[in-house]
Design a protein around this motif. Structure first.
Motif, mmCIF file in Angstrom:
data_model
loop_
_atom_site.group_PDB
_atom_site.id
_atom_site.type_symbol
_atom_site.label_atom_id
_atom_site.label_comp_id
_atom_site.label_asym_id
_atom_site.label_seq_id
_atom_site.Cartn_x
_atom_site.Cartn_y
_atom_site.Cartn_z
ATOM 1 N N ALA A 165 57.883 -32.814 1.593
ATOM 2 C CA ALA A 165 57.196 -33.232 0.363
ATOM 3 C C ALA A 165 57.193 -34.745 0.213
ATOM 4 C CB ALA A 165 57.850 -32.570 -0.851
ATOM 5 N N TRP A 209 54.653 -27.647 -1.272
ATOM 6 C CA TRP A 209 55.183 -27.425 -2.617
ATOM 7 C C TRP A 209 55.353 -25.938 -2.896
ATOM 8 C CZ3 TRP A 209 57.677 -31.069 -4.855
ATOM 9 C CH2 TRP A 209 57.328 -32.396 -4.600
ATOM 10 N N GLY A 213 58.866 -24.235 -3.612
ATOM 11 C CA GLY A 213 59.066 -23.411 -4.800
ATOM 12 C C GLY A 213 59.666 -22.067 -4.444
ATOM 13 N N CYS A 229 57.982 -27.117 -8.608
ATOM 14 C CA CYS A 229 57.317 -27.101 -7.303
ATOM 15 C C CYS A 229 56.025 -26.298 -7.345
ATOM 16 C CB CYS A 229 58.265 -26.529 -6.247
ATOM 17 S SG CYS A 229 59.712 -27.559 -5.953
#
Length: 175
Positions: A55, A65, A69, A84
């Motif tokens: 990221a 992302w 997450g 995220c």
């Protein structure tokens, strides 16, 4: 790495990956591959760290992302997972899985009203997937919006009758 693993030589895969990262520590493909391997082995904390590196290198990559997450969700870091998944939806508003992940992170934080709105986006993007509809009906029922939940179950019955029946059993509602 995947090719070597497919040949039954995962040690070659690891060696090639380590060699690549030694010479190119910011190689996004190698880091993403490493994160995938880590998550496949259940090493979610390691995958999270690797995905944080990804990221930092490519801050607009929705898939990074989303994967971050998911790793955070597996680690029960729900507030971080929410951040995220939100970032993934900003980078790629059409990424239905990110909306679904965001909804699950909100549900885990008992933020059901927000989750319902996010699930409406998810089901709009993926209208034939039962997962978003299932969660939406559950959230609506938990919020006491029983008419809405029954309508969602009725809609789901049109293309996933088994899931609709399961929801009827779980919620006590008849569509």
């Amino acid at each position: 790495m995947g090719f070597c693993s497919a040949l039954g030589r995962p040690q070659w895969s690891r060696a090639l990956l380590e060699q690549t990262l030694t010479s190119k520590p910011d190689d996004l493909y190698a880091l993403s591959t490493l994160a995938h391997a880590q998550s496949s082995q259940g090493a979610w904390a390691d995958a999270r760290e690797t995905l944080l590196r990804c990221a930092a290198i490519a801050p607009d990559a929705a898939s990074t992302w989303f994967n971050l997450g998911y790793a955070c969700e597996r680690l029960e870091r729900f507030a971080e997972a929410e951040r995220c998944f939100r970032k993934a939806t900003v980078c790629a508003p059409e990424l239905d899985r990110a909306w679904y992940g965001l909804a699950l992170a909100l549900i885990a934080q008992d933020r059901l009203a927000e989750a319902a709105e996010v699930l409406k986006v998810n089901t709009g993007l993926q209208p034939m997937s039962p997962y978003g509809w299932y969660q939406l009906a559950r959230v609506q029922a938990d919020l006491g919006a029983l008419d809405e939940a029954a309508a969602t179950i009725a809609h789901l019955r049109q293309f996933e009758p088994k899931v609709a029946r399961q929801l009827e059993r779980e919620t006590g509602l008849c569509a």
